[in-house]
Design an enzyme around this catalytic site. Structure first.
Site, PDB file in Angstrom:
ATOM      1  N   SER A 140      37.379  -6.273 -19.114  1.00  0.00           N
ATOM      2  CA  SER A 140      36.292  -5.499 -19.740  1.00  0.00           C
ATOM      3  C   SER A 140      36.896  -4.543 -20.752  1.00  0.00           C
ATOM      4  O   SER A 140      38.087  -4.195 -20.662  1.00  0.00           O
ATOM      5  CB  SER A 140      35.548  -4.695 -18.667  1.00  0.00           C
ATOM      6  OG  SER A 140      34.682  -3.748 -19.260  1.00  0.00           O
ATOM      7  N   TYR A 153      35.150   0.363 -10.692  1.00  0.00           N
ATOM      8  CA  TYR A 153      35.047  -0.744 -11.659  1.00  0.00           C
ATOM      9  C   TYR A 153      36.192  -0.671 -12.670  1.00  0.00           C
ATOM     10  O   TYR A 153      36.862  -1.675 -12.934  1.00  0.00           O
ATOM     11  CB  TYR A 153      33.690  -0.665 -12.364  1.00  0.00           C
ATOM     12  CG  TYR A 153      33.402  -1.803 -13.315  1.00  0.00           C
ATOM     13  CD1 TYR A 153      32.942  -3.036 -12.850  1.00  0.00           C
ATOM     14  CD2 TYR A 153      33.581  -1.654 -14.690  1.00  0.00           C
ATOM     15  CE1 TYR A 153      32.670  -4.083 -13.725  1.00  0.00           C
ATOM     16  CE2 TYR A 153      33.319  -2.699 -15.569  1.00  0.00           C
ATOM     17  CZ  TYR A 153      32.855  -3.911 -15.083  1.00  0.00           C
ATOM     18  OH  TYR A 153      32.589  -4.956 -15.946  1.00  0.00           O
TER      19      TYR A 153
HETATM   20  N1  LIG Z   1      27.772  -7.785 -18.915  1.00  0.00           N
HETATM   21  C1  LIG Z   1      28.640  -6.945 -19.472  1.00  0.00           C
HETATM   22  O1  LIG Z   1      28.244  -6.060 -20.270  1.00  0.00           O
HETATM   23  C2  LIG Z   1      30.105  -7.067 -19.176  1.00  0.00           C
HETATM   24  C3  LIG Z   1      30.988  -6.341 -19.975  1.00  0.00           C
HETATM   25  C4  LIG Z   1      32.352  -6.438 -19.741  1.00  0.00           C
HETATM   26  C5  LIG Z   1      32.828  -7.252 -18.722  1.00  0.00           C
HETATM   27  N2  LIG Z   1      31.953  -7.938 -17.947  1.00  0.00           N
HETATM   28  C6  LIG Z   1      32.523  -8.753 -16.879  1.00  0.00           C
HETATM   29  O2  LIG Z   1      32.173 -10.103 -17.091  1.00  0.00           O
HETATM   30  C7  LIG Z   1      32.104 -10.784 -15.839  1.00  0.00           C
HETATM   31  C8  LIG Z   1      30.760 -11.479 -15.726  1.00  0.00           C
HETATM   32  O3  LIG Z   1      29.756 -10.465 -15.830  1.00  0.00           O
HETATM   33  P1  LIG Z   1      28.226 -10.796 -16.102  1.00  0.00           P
HETATM   34  O4  LIG Z   1      27.710  -9.673 -16.922  1.00  0.00           O
HETATM   35  O5  LIG Z   1      28.044 -12.193 -16.528  1.00  0.00           O
HETATM   36  O6  LIG Z   1      27.687 -10.593 -14.604  1.00  0.00           O
HETATM   37  P2  LIG Z   1      26.417 -11.231 -13.839  1.00  0.00           P
HETATM   38  O7  LIG Z   1      26.099 -10.287 -12.742  1.00  0.00           O
HETATM   39  O8  LIG Z   1      25.383 -11.541 -14.830  1.00  0.00           O
HETATM   40  O9  LIG Z   1      27.049 -12.553 -13.234  1.00  0.00           O
HETATM   41  C9  LIG Z   1      28.103 -12.459 -12.294  1.00  0.00           C
HETATM   42  C10 LIG Z   1      28.159 -13.691 -11.454  1.00  0.00           C
HETATM   43  O10 LIG Z   1      29.156 -13.482 -10.452  1.00  0.00           O
HETATM   44  C11 LIG Z   1      28.637 -13.900  -9.200  1.00  0.00           C
HETATM   45  N3  LIG Z   1      29.302 -13.186  -8.105  1.00  0.00           N
HETATM   46  C12 LIG Z   1      29.226 -11.864  -7.802  1.00  0.00           C
HETATM   47  N4  LIG Z   1      29.937 -11.583  -6.702  1.00  0.00           N
HETATM   48  C13 LIG Z   1      30.482 -12.756  -6.298  1.00  0.00           C
HETATM   49  C14 LIG Z   1      31.310 -13.118  -5.202  1.00  0.00           C
HETATM   50  N5  LIG Z   1      31.718 -12.229  -4.290  1.00  0.00           N
HETATM   51  N6  LIG Z   1      31.689 -14.412  -5.080  1.00  0.00           N
HETATM   52  C15 LIG Z   1      31.269 -15.346  -5.985  1.00  0.00           C
HETATM   53  N7  LIG Z   1      30.474 -15.046  -7.030  1.00  0.00           N
HETATM   54  C16 LIG Z   1      30.084 -13.776  -7.185  1.00  0.00           C
HETATM   55  C17 LIG Z   1      27.149 -13.581  -9.286  1.00  0.00           C
HETATM   56  O11 LIG Z   1      26.370 -14.295  -8.331  1.00  0.00           O
HETATM   57  C18 LIG Z   1      26.842 -13.982 -10.725  1.00  0.00           C
HETATM   58  O12 LIG Z   1      26.508 -15.340 -10.829  1.00  0.00           O
HETATM   59  C19 LIG Z   1      32.337  -9.723 -14.771  1.00  0.00           C
HETATM   60  O13 LIG Z   1      33.681  -9.763 -14.360  1.00  0.00           O
HETATM   61  C20 LIG Z   1      32.025  -8.424 -15.496  1.00  0.00           C
HETATM   62  O14 LIG Z   1      32.698  -7.331 -14.933  1.00  0.00           O
HETATM   63  C21 LIG Z   1      30.602  -7.876 -18.151  1.00  0.00           C
END
Ligand SMILES: NC(=O)c1ccc[n+]([C@@H]2O[C@H](COP(=O)([O-])OP(=O)(O)OC[C@H]3O[C@@H](n4cnc5c(N)ncnc54)[C@H](O)[C@@H]3O)[C@@H](O)[C@H]2O)c1
Length: 258
Positions: A140, A153
């Site tokens: 991130s 986080y």
């Molecule tokens: N959305 C943002 O703004 C953003 C920004 C920077 C980084 N990220 C990172 O990107 C990655 C994806 O984020 P996103 O926004 O798509 O999230 P999201 O919540 O939309 O999707 C996350 C997915 O991970 C799955 N998940 C959660 N816990 C789990 C577990 N214990 N075992 C298996 N699966 C699990 C969920 O069911 C979901 O399908 C994450 O690592 C997040 O920290 C997101």
């Protein structure tokens, strides 16, 4: 379009929604055999249903060591040895340190960091055996910069950079490992984070304004970087943390003339 992806077995964690789902869709379109690991069985099943038999969903909590081990065994039996890995599963936590419980800390670090280690530990021997492989760890912009009240986080996301670099060092020259560091992305995680706030529209406008490009990203924009880094197009890139954040945090003040 992305050489080195077709027919390869790739594991994507957290692939049911958001960034992970965009990765799964792009990898499937490139002809990869995709193993989608997610705790959300229904979401994962409905995504792979539209992608053909080469994409399979596996219900697993990726922070659980034994469950990850048995899931990889199933993946190998059904889809062959994985030589590409996208560690992406993640959860947020909006809590200042004084009120963060041991359980909350362990859960965030367990899903966001330990699971990346667990999946790498399963995948690396297969990569070593065939003599090539690539790992992309989704970190991130908060690996570098911090919002308020997200210490667990941030710690997990900073840890991913060290893990990605260490994998690159330990498993060179045949295996590459990189981290991708997104700014704000339009996903269910963002919707969940906004849901708790009374002033959602205002917060979203603030999110857009934090990026030099004055908008948030779409998941496909992140997926394109992930798949590029997995592919042979990135054959000389390893050990890097690549920000894909619309220029967040680059502009400084101190030179006003108006
Ligand atoms: N959305 C943002 O703004 C953003 C920004 C920077 C980084 N990220 C990172 O990107 C990655 C994806 O984020 P996103 O926004 O798509 O999230 P999201 O919540 O939309 O999707 C996350 C997915 O991970 C799955 N998940 C959660 N816990 C789990 C577990 N214990 N075992 C298996 N699966 C699990 C969920 O069911 C979901 O399908 C994450 O690592 C997040 O920290 C997101």
């Amino acid at each position: 379009m992305y050489p080195g992806i077709h027919e390869r077995c790739v594991v994507v964690t957290g692939g049911a929604k958001g960034i992970g789902a965009a990765c799964v869709q792009l990898l499937a379109a490139e002809g990869a055999r995709v193993a989608l690991l997610d705790i959300d069985a229904a979401g994962a099943a409905s995504l792979v249903a539209g992608l053909g038999p080469r994409c399979q969903a596996y219900e697993v909590d990726v922070s659980n060591s034994a469950a990850v081990r048995s899931t990889f065994a199933q993946v190998v039996a059904q889809q062959g040895p994985p030589t590409l890995l996208v560690n992406n599963a993640g959860i947020g936590l909006n809590e200042p340190i004084p009120s963060t419980s041991d359980e909350q800390w362990d859960r965030v670090l367990g899903v966001n960091l330990k699971s990346y280690f667990l999946c790498a530990r399963e995948a690396l021997p297969y990569m070593e055996a065939v003599g090539h492989g690539a790992i992309v760890n989704v970190a991130s912009v908060q690996s570098f910069l911090s919002q308020k009240r997200v210490a667990a986080y941030c710690a997990s996301k900073a840890g991913i950079l060290g893990l990605s670099r260490a994998i690159a060092v330990d498993h060179a020259p045949h295996i590459r490992s990189n981290a991708v560091c997104p700014g704000t992305v339009d996903t269910p995680m963002l919707a969940d984070a906004l849901a708790g706030a009374p002033n959602q529209e205002e917060l979203l406008a603030e999110c857009r304004a934090m990026h030099l490009l004055k908008r948030i990203a779409q998941p496909t924009e992140i997926a394109q970087l992930v798949v590029f880094l997995l592919s042979d197009l990135a054959s000389f890139i390893t050990g890097q943390a690549i920000r894909i954040d619309g220029g967040m945090g680059l502009e400084i003040g101190g030179n006003r003339r108006d």
